[in-house]
Design an enzyme around this catalytic site. Structure first.
Site, short mmCIF file in Angstrom:
data_model
loop_
_atom_site.label_atom_id
_atom_site.label_comp_id
_atom_site.label_asym_id
_atom_site.label_seq_id
_atom_site.Cartn_x
_atom_site.Cartn_y
_atom_site.Cartn_z
N GLU A 1 10.49 0.89 9.93
CA GLU A 1 11.51 1.90 9.65
C GLU A 1 10.84 3.25 9.89
O GLU A 1 9.98 3.66 9.11
CB GLU A 1 12.01 1.73 8.21
CG GLU A 1 13.39 2.29 8.01
CD GLU A 1 13.35 3.70 7.51
OE1 GLU A 1 13.37 4.63 8.37
OE2 GLU A 1 13.29 3.90 6.29
N GLU B 1 11.04 15.27 15.24
CA GLU B 1 11.24 15.19 13.79
C GLU B 1 10.31 16.20 13.10
O GLU B 1 9.10 16.14 13.25
CB GLU B 1 10.93 13.78 13.29
CG GLU B 1 11.20 13.61 11.81
CD GLU B 1 10.91 12.20 11.29
OE1 GLU B 1 9.81 11.69 11.52
OE2 GLU B 1 11.80 11.63 10.64
N LYS C 1 0.83 -1.21 0.00
CA LYS C 1 0.00 0.00 0.00
C LYS C 1 0.86 1.25 0.00
O LYS C 1 1.55 1.54 0.97
CB LYS C 1 -0.91 0.05 1.23
CG LYS C 1 -1.95 1.17 1.10
CD LYS C 1 -2.56 1.59 2.40
CE LYS C 1 -1.78 2.64 3.14
NZ LYS C 1 -1.67 3.94 2.44
N CYS D 1 13.90 10.49 6.38
CA CYS D 1 13.95 9.99 7.76
C CYS D 1 15.38 10.07 8.30
O CYS D 1 15.57 10.26 9.50
CB CYS D 1 13.43 8.57 7.82
SG CYS D 1 14.10 7.52 6.54
P1 NAI Z 1 2.19 8.09 8.34
O1 NAI Z 1 3.05 7.25 9.20
O2 NAI Z 1 0.79 8.37 8.78
O3 NAI Z 1 2.07 7.42 6.88
C1 NAI Z 1 2.91 6.43 6.37
C2 NAI Z 1 2.07 5.32 5.75
O4 NAI Z 1 1.33 4.65 6.75
C3 NAI Z 1 1.05 5.79 4.72
O5 NAI Z 1 0.97 4.85 3.69
C4 NAI Z 1 -0.24 5.79 5.53
O6 NAI Z 1 -1.40 5.66 4.74
C5 NAI Z 1 -0.06 4.59 6.42
N1 NAI Z 1 -0.82 4.60 7.65
C6 NAI Z 1 -1.32 5.66 8.36
N2 NAI Z 1 -1.96 5.24 9.47
C7 NAI Z 1 -1.87 3.89 9.48
C8 NAI Z 1 -2.32 2.87 10.39
N3 NAI Z 1 -2.99 3.16 11.52
N4 NAI Z 1 -2.04 1.58 10.11
C9 NAI Z 1 -1.35 1.26 8.99
N5 NAI Z 1 -0.91 2.17 8.11
C10 NAI Z 1 -1.15 3.48 8.34
O7 NAI Z 1 2.94 9.43 8.06
P2 NAI Z 1 2.29 10.85 7.69
O8 NAI Z 1 1.09 11.15 8.55
O9 NAI Z 1 2.08 10.88 6.24
O10 NAI Z 1 3.44 11.84 8.12
C11 NAI Z 1 3.50 12.33 9.44
C12 NAI Z 1 4.90 12.44 9.93
O11 NAI Z 1 5.50 11.17 9.93
C13 NAI Z 1 5.82 13.27 9.07
O12 NAI Z 1 5.71 14.62 9.37
C14 NAI Z 1 7.16 12.71 9.42
O13 NAI Z 1 7.65 13.32 10.59
C15 NAI Z 1 6.88 11.26 9.68
N6 NAI Z 1 7.20 10.41 8.52
C16 NAI Z 1 8.34 9.69 8.54
C17 NAI Z 1 8.69 8.92 7.46
C18 NAI Z 1 9.94 8.15 7.43
O14 NAI Z 1 10.40 7.75 6.37
N7 NAI Z 1 10.53 7.85 8.57
C19 NAI Z 1 7.87 8.87 6.25
C20 NAI Z 1 6.64 9.61 6.35
C21 NAI Z 1 6.36 10.36 7.44
#
Ligand code: NAI
Ligand code: MG
Length: 492
Positions: free
Chosen positions: A270, A401, A196, A304
């Protein structure tokens, strides 16, 4: 400069402009609406619902994308299970390797199209999608294609087995690359996949579905379903999944870890980071400045492993900060499809709001904020490269972050002090060290509690090299030989 002499600064915005060098987008093929890729076909979502994905640089809608619900997730998992049991796990490993190799080749052939779509959907500069994201994604498929028939050598002296069906959830900062990180090792180890992508950047994953189809992969080996958090949660909680691989926020990582506790599902997480980039007084300063710029402004800071905490040795701090500010002024912020652009658009309105919120927090904490003087487009989501001085270890902008082009700067005097400060953080994903002394590199890199530490460089990636974190940055490793392990069980 002599005392009393007046400093003459180049005004980069007015004195020195590059001619526009836009990459054309007329060669790409996009549908106005995308369905779910399940069992080798594009199928309509059972809810009939779609959501929009927009171009963050102009806020224009690019396409409608299907919103998968629990029933669709169930169909995808069932199709992956069937493909695993009937086809993929029975196929000779070298045949599996050929399919993975074919995906890599087609990705290379369609590299230009993939790069343009990545840039349109997510806002990153075309130079980065063209030179980093797409070639690295193809390199991951090439690398793991090679492992497919050599798994017995990955863990010598043991007998290994694939796990079954992997559920994979990826973020929006490196959409195609993260899809490659997830799918390639899973397939090489003999598993099938339900992936996904993130809701703001689903298009290159859907293009990858087309590539997978063109590569002739048996139906159901890779299923790609789109949707937001609820779709991801349905995948995590589906009983037919054997392993979850997640990249994204620490908050969601914690939810997933709780959901998986007590189940037999394996998982790798990750998550976020807040890396220390450490500059010693014996470093080559101009190179270090380039490394700082690359560390925090690469991909708008949506990384990240971004070097978001800069530590400069006190004796050179003034000089480094001056050079850094000058260099920041030269960064070209604007149209992500322009080949001169260094810093593209912020991925979404939500992320822009979050970054702005942190700027306020930083100011309220007494931080001194420097932003470059460049003009930014009026439409779309943009943020100027930003640097904070006068911050301390306890500042929220130092501890949390931000995931944007915002750097905090602190100074230090001794090696011990900077190790202490660098590690004093909930995260442990990456770090950087700049020094002329090899001994100092070994001393600091081995003391940093971080999964990846670069010395005299930053943000270097390679499919053969493992990547992953400690503490709240997650668990498990992706990439290299290590990246195969989470997709295998050791039978004896
Ligand atoms: P997120 O963690 O919500 O989204 C990442 C993925 O997880 C997306 O595909 C989303 O649809 C999915 N997701 C969301 N809620 C879920 C759940 N309960 N169960 C399973 N999958 C779920 O990240 P978001 O809200 O887009 O970004 C928020 C913050 O997260 C950013 O500001 C950043 O600080 C951090 N982030 C860190 C990343 C990294 O590579 N370490 C990547 C993206 C965001
Ligand atoms: Mg988008």
């Amino acid at each position: 400069m002599k005392k009393g002499s007046k400093e003459v600064k180049i005004k980069f915005e007015t004195d020195w402009k590059y001619a526009p060098a836009p990459e054309s987008s007329d060669h790409i093929k996009l549908k106005s609406s995308y369905d779910l890729f399940i069992n080798g076909e594009f199928v309509t979502p059972s809810s009939g619902k779609y959501f929009e994905t927009v171009n963050p640089s102009n806020e224009k809608k690019i396409a409608d994308v299907a919103d998968a619900n629990e029933k669709d997730v169930d169909n995808a998992v069932k199709s992956a299970r069937q493909a695993y049991e009937k086809v993929w796990s029975r196929m000779p490993a070298k045949e599996r390797g050929k399919y993975i190799f074919r995906i890599a080749r087609i990705m290379q052939e369609r590299a230009r199209e993939l790069a343009v779509i990545e840039t349109m959907d997510g806002g990153k500069a075309i130079r980065e999608s063209r030179d980093i994201d797409v070639p690295l994604a193809a390199a991951h498929f090439f690398y793991y294609a090679g492992w497919a028939d050599k798994i017995e050598y990955a863990v010598p002296g043991t007998k290994t087995k694939s796990l079954g069906v992997a559920g994979q959830i990826i973020p929006w900062n490196f959409p195609l690359l993260m899809a490659a990180w997830k799918i390639a090792p899973a397939l090489a180890a003999g598993n099938t996949v339900v992936l996904k992508p993130a809701e703001t950047t689903p298009l290159t994953a859907l293009k990858l579905a087309e590539i997978i189809s063109d590569a002739g992969l048996p139906p159901g080996v890779v299923n790609i379903i789109t949707g937001a958090g609820a779709t991801g949660a349905a995948l995590v909680n589906h009983p037919g999944i054997d392993k979850i691989a997640f990249t994204g926020s620490t908050d969601v990582g914690k939810i997933i870890q709780k959901a998986l506790a007590g189940t037999s599902k394996k998982y790798t997480l990750e998550l976020g980071g807040k890396a220390a980039n450490i500059i010693f007084e014996d470093a080559t300063i101009d190179q270090a400045v380039e490394g700082i710029i690359n560390g925090i402004f690469f991909n708008q800071g949506h990384v990240c492993c971004a070097g978001s905490r800069l530590f400069v040795q006190e004796s050179i701090a003034k000089k480094v900060i001056r050079k850094l500010k000058d260099r920041m002024e030269t960064l070209i912020v604007g149209d992500p499809l322009d080949k001169n652009t260094d810093v593209g658009a912020i991925n979404s309105k939500m992320q822009l709001d979050k970054i702005k919120q942190y700027i306020k927090i930083g100011m309220n904490e007494g931080g001194e904020c420097f932003q470059t003087s460049c003009s930014i487009p009026t439409k779309g989501y943009w943020h100027r490269p930003t640097l904070f001085t006068n911050v301390s270890q306890s500042s929220r902008i130092v501890q949390e972050e931000i995931f944007g082009p915002v750097l905090s700067v602190q100074t230090f005097r001794t090696v011990e002090e900077v190790i202490e400060k660098a590690n004093n953080i909930p995260y442990g994903l990456s770090g950087g060290v700049w020094t002329d002394k090899g001994s100092k590199i070994f001393r600091v890199t081995s003391a940093l509690r971080a999964g990846v530490v670069w010395a005299n460089t930053y943000n270097k990636f390679d499919p053969t090299s493992p990547f992953g974190g400690y503490k709240e940055s997650g668990m498990g490793r992706e990439g290299g030989l290590h990246g195969l392990m989470p997709y295998l069980s050791i039978e004896n």
